[in-house]
Design a protein around this motif. Structure first.
Motif, mmCIF file in Angstrom:
data_model
loop_
_atom_site.group_PDB
_atom_site.id
_atom_site.type_symbol
_atom_site.label_atom_id
_atom_site.label_comp_id
_atom_site.label_asym_id
_atom_site.label_seq_id
_atom_site.Cartn_x
_atom_site.Cartn_y
_atom_site.Cartn_z
ATOM 1 N N ILE A 139 -5.601 7.313 4.846
ATOM 2 C CA ILE A 139 -5.299 6.365 5.923
ATOM 3 C C ILE A 139 -6.273 6.551 7.077
ATOM 4 N N GLU A 140 -6.557 7.810 7.429
ATOM 5 C CA GLU A 140 -7.505 8.092 8.505
ATOM 6 C C GLU A 140 -8.893 7.565 8.150
ATOM 7 N N SER B 93 -1.784 -8.459 11.535
ATOM 8 C CA SER B 93 -0.858 -7.850 10.584
ATOM 9 C C SER B 93 -0.967 -6.334 10.578
ATOM 10 N N ALA B 94 -1.667 -5.774 11.553
ATOM 11 C CA ALA B 94 -1.883 -4.327 11.577
ATOM 12 C C ALA B 94 -0.612 -3.599 11.969
ATOM 13 N N PRO B 95 -0.413 -2.400 11.453
ATOM 14 C CA PRO B 95 0.704 -1.579 11.923
ATOM 15 C C PRO B 95 0.404 -1.048 13.322
ATOM 16 N N LYS C 49 0.446 -2.576 25.130
ATOM 17 C CA LYS C 49 1.767 -2.077 24.769
ATOM 18 C C LYS C 49 2.405 -2.869 23.638
ATOM 19 N N LYS C 50 3.244 -2.179 22.897
ATOM 20 C CA LYS C 50 3.982 -2.775 21.775
ATOM 21 C C LYS C 50 4.836 -3.940 22.258
ATOM 22 N N ALA D 279 -0.528 -2.032 18.745
ATOM 23 C CA ALA D 279 -1.094 -2.597 17.518
ATOM 24 C C ALA D 279 -2.608 -2.725 17.615
ATOM 25 N N HIS D 280 -3.169 -2.477 18.801
ATOM 26 C CA HIS D 280 -4.615 -2.620 19.018
ATOM 27 C C HIS D 280 -5.336 -1.283 18.848
#
Length: 419
Positions: A182-183, A261-263, A416-417, A302-303
């Motif tokens: 993932i990293e 669509s990113a986590p 922020k989320k 998400a950014h």
């Protein structure tokens, strides 16, 4: 083949045993524990068939052993009669495990141990009943039941405990490998994000060149220079083809860097990832660089791709600016509605005459041994990324120990989320 291997291992392990009842052939051996352990490890095997194979192999192994040990007095029927009940144990055990096989990995270790204990007791009792019927012994002896139950519980929990420890270790290894991948994907994504900014800027330049070229074509035709006009029109068409190819490439890159669509990641996770990757980068360059992290404000965003792109480039510049030994500090603060990422280093610093130029496109002070300039995205593009969030990017006055310090300030509300 796997069933055969299990059967052989169980038969051999069963020879390491104790006889709990005086004058009895009934034994408590390692074969039962080995059988359970292998079934847990190989949960894809058909348990009932494996139980039949193990039981038949144990019977054949013990009968053969009897024949080899006492060839003169060996009676096949008597030997089969003596050891047939042992075969029944593994058949019943395999059938019992087959009942819980589908839920094997869903059961809590304590519940699994209890289920296995019941199966073990039932299998041992089936063996004792068969032996009692074969040799005319009493069917019920309370002392035997108690001892068998205690041994079954101890053996089952011991074996399932070892299996659970192995399973936990495997899960941790898999998790670590997944985290590593993932990293790597995130780092690749941040690199692509920087390239997208390059390409977008090129697209704007191509658009302007196309418009100017077409305008020149029109003016040439108005002045009667039709030959020159056609030549310019041909160039315009070629530029337009380059633009279409660039658009296709940009569309493909945008799919790979799909931020909608990113986590999400926390700021602490972002800083940790940047610190880890640049620590590896410094070791690759054979430099002794200590990376200090101080996250004063933390929330989910998400950014994370653009943030990692910015911080990775600043940290990488710091690693390259340090000659042999040094320190990089990555700090996160919040002031007046802005989340500020501060990257400072104890490297060679920036010359006074270069400070007004560091943000210019194409500016670099890093060249390789052949004199070729570095190919990083550059501080001008870092500033462009920060600017796309309506943020500020600037070089601060030298801090403690004359550190070179860059700061990227983003409006907190944009990061922020849920905002």
């Amino acid at each position: 083949m796997q069933i055969t291997v299990v059967a052989i291992v169980v038969a051999v392990a069963g020879e390491f045993k104790i006889n709990p009842f005086i004058g009895e052939v009934f034994r408590i051996g390692l074969g039962s524990s080995a059988f359970l352990f292998l079934l847990l490890l190989m949960s894809h095997l058909p348990y009932w068939r494996t139980g039949i194979a193990a039981g038949a192999t144990v019977l054949l192994f013990r009968v053969t052993f009897d024949g080899a040990a006492s060839a003169d007095t060996f009676q096949l029927i008597d030997s089969v009669k003596t050891h047939f009940s042992a075969m029944l144990y593994y058949v019943v055990f395999g059938a019992g495990m087959n009942l819980v096989q589908r839920r094997l990995h869903q059961l809590n270790p304590l519940i699994l141990g209890a289920c296995v204990s019941l199966i073990d007791v039932a299998s041992n009792e089936a063996e004792l009943l068969m032996r009692s019927a074969a040799f005319g012994l009493p069917y019920f002896q309370s002392g035997q039941w108690l001892l068998i139950s205690v041994i079954a519980v101890v053996r089952s929990y011991f074996t399932t405990g070892i299996y659970s420890s192995i399973a936990v270790h495997q899960m941790r290894s898999v998790h670590a490998e997944q985290q590593k991948r993932i990293e790597q994907m995130i780092n690749v994504g941040s690199g692509l994000y920087g390239e997208v900014f390059y390409l977008r800027k090129s697209m704007d330049a191509i658009e302007q060149i196309t418009a100017k070229s077409h305008d020149l074509y029109g003016r040439l035709n108005e002045d009667g220079l039709n030959d020159y006009g056609r030549a310019v029109l041909g160039i315009t068409q070629q530029i337009h083809e380059v633009k279409k190819d660039s658009q296709r490439i940009l569309a493909g890159l945008m799919k790979l860097v799909d931020l909608e669509s990113a986590p999400e990641m926390t700021l602490a996770e972002i800083v940790e990832l940047v610190g880890k990757s640049n620590g590896e980068y410094s070791r690759m360059l054979k430099k002794d660089v200590r990376i200090e992290k101080d996250v004063g404000i933390d929330y989910r965003t998400a950014h994370y791709i653009p943030l990692i792109t910015v911080l990775n480039n600043l940290a990488a510049n710091s690693v390259e600016a340090i000659e042999r030994h040094g320190t990089i500090r990555i700090r996160v603060r919040e002031r007046q509605g802005e989340t500020i990422f501060i990257v400072s280093d104890t490297g060679t610093g920036i010359a006074e005459q270069d400070k007004d130029m560091v943000f210019e496109p194409g500016f670099t002070t890093k060249f390789d041994q052949e004199g070729v300039a570095a190919t990083g995205i550059g501080l001008s593009h870092v500033r462009a990324i920060v600017g796309s969030f309506a943020g500020r990017f600037f070089l601060t006055e030298p801090g403690r120990d004359a550190e070179t310090t860059f700061a990227a300030a983003f409006p907190t509300v944009k990061l922020k989320k849920g905002v």
